[in-house]
Design an enzyme around this catalytic site. Sequence first.
Site, short mmCIF file in Angstrom:
data_model
loop_
_atom_site.label_atom_id
_atom_site.label_comp_id
_atom_site.label_asym_id
_atom_site.label_seq_id
_atom_site.Cartn_x
_atom_site.Cartn_y
_atom_site.Cartn_z
N TYR A 18 10.72 32.91 44.31
CA TYR A 18 11.60 34.05 44.60
C TYR A 18 11.07 35.31 43.91
CZ TYR A 18 15.57 37.18 44.37
OH TYR A 18 16.36 38.30 44.44
N GLU A 40 24.19 37.15 46.00
CA GLU A 40 24.46 37.81 44.71
C GLU A 40 25.94 37.70 44.36
OE1 GLU A 40 22.42 38.80 42.47
OE2 GLU A 40 20.54 39.06 43.56
N TRP A 48 21.57 32.48 38.47
CA TRP A 48 20.82 32.76 39.71
C TRP A 48 20.02 31.54 40.13
CZ3 TRP A 48 21.33 35.25 43.80
CH2 TRP A 48 20.27 35.58 44.64
#
Length: 189
Positions: A18, A40, A48
Site C-alpha cells: 500500500y 478511512e 490501518w
Amino acid sequence: MQQERCGWAMNDSVEQLYHDNEWGVPSHDERYLFEMLNLEGAQAGLSWRLILNKRAAYKAAFHDFDPDKCAMLTDEELEHIRETAEIVRNKLKIRGVRKNAIAFLKVQAEFGSFGAYIWGFTDGKQIVNHWTDMSQMPAQTALSERISKDLKKRGFIFVGPVIIYSYLQAIGMIDDHVITCPYHTENRL
C-alpha cells in the site's frame, strides 16, 4: 543518504505494498476516491493495518465500492453484510457506506466528478511535504478541517478532520513520505 521507506510501512507486506504503490500517489479515479473515503472511515479508532487486511472483504461486500450500487443497498442487505462479511461489523460504519454513496453521487452531480470537488480544495495541486521524521507529520491541518466541515455539510459521515487528513494522504493530495523515503514524490522522479 540512505533511502528507507517510511517507518509506519515496515511491519508487514500488506502495508508495504500500500505504501509503495498507493499512499501519496495522486488519484482522480472516482471508484478509488470513494473506496478510500470509506476505508478511512472504517479505520476510525482502529489500525490501518487491520483495514488493509480486510480490504478484499470490504470490496466484496460493497460491490468494489461502486457508489451507484452502494447507494442502492437496502437495510436488509446492509444487515446481511454486517452479519456475514469479514469486515469491521460496526453498524454505523456499515450504514455509513450507503449514506456516503448517496452524498458522493450528489457531489458528482454538482461538480461533474468527486475528483473535481475534492481536488478543487488545492486547485488540483498535490501538497508535497518535506518531513525528515514521521513525528513531524500532523494528525490534521486547517485544510483537513475545512474539507471535513464541507463534507459533513454535504451529508457524509466518518469524515472528521483526522480521518480526512489520512484520506488526503491516501488519495495523494498530500505526499507525507519522509524525504529519505524512495517513494517521496521528489525521489520517484
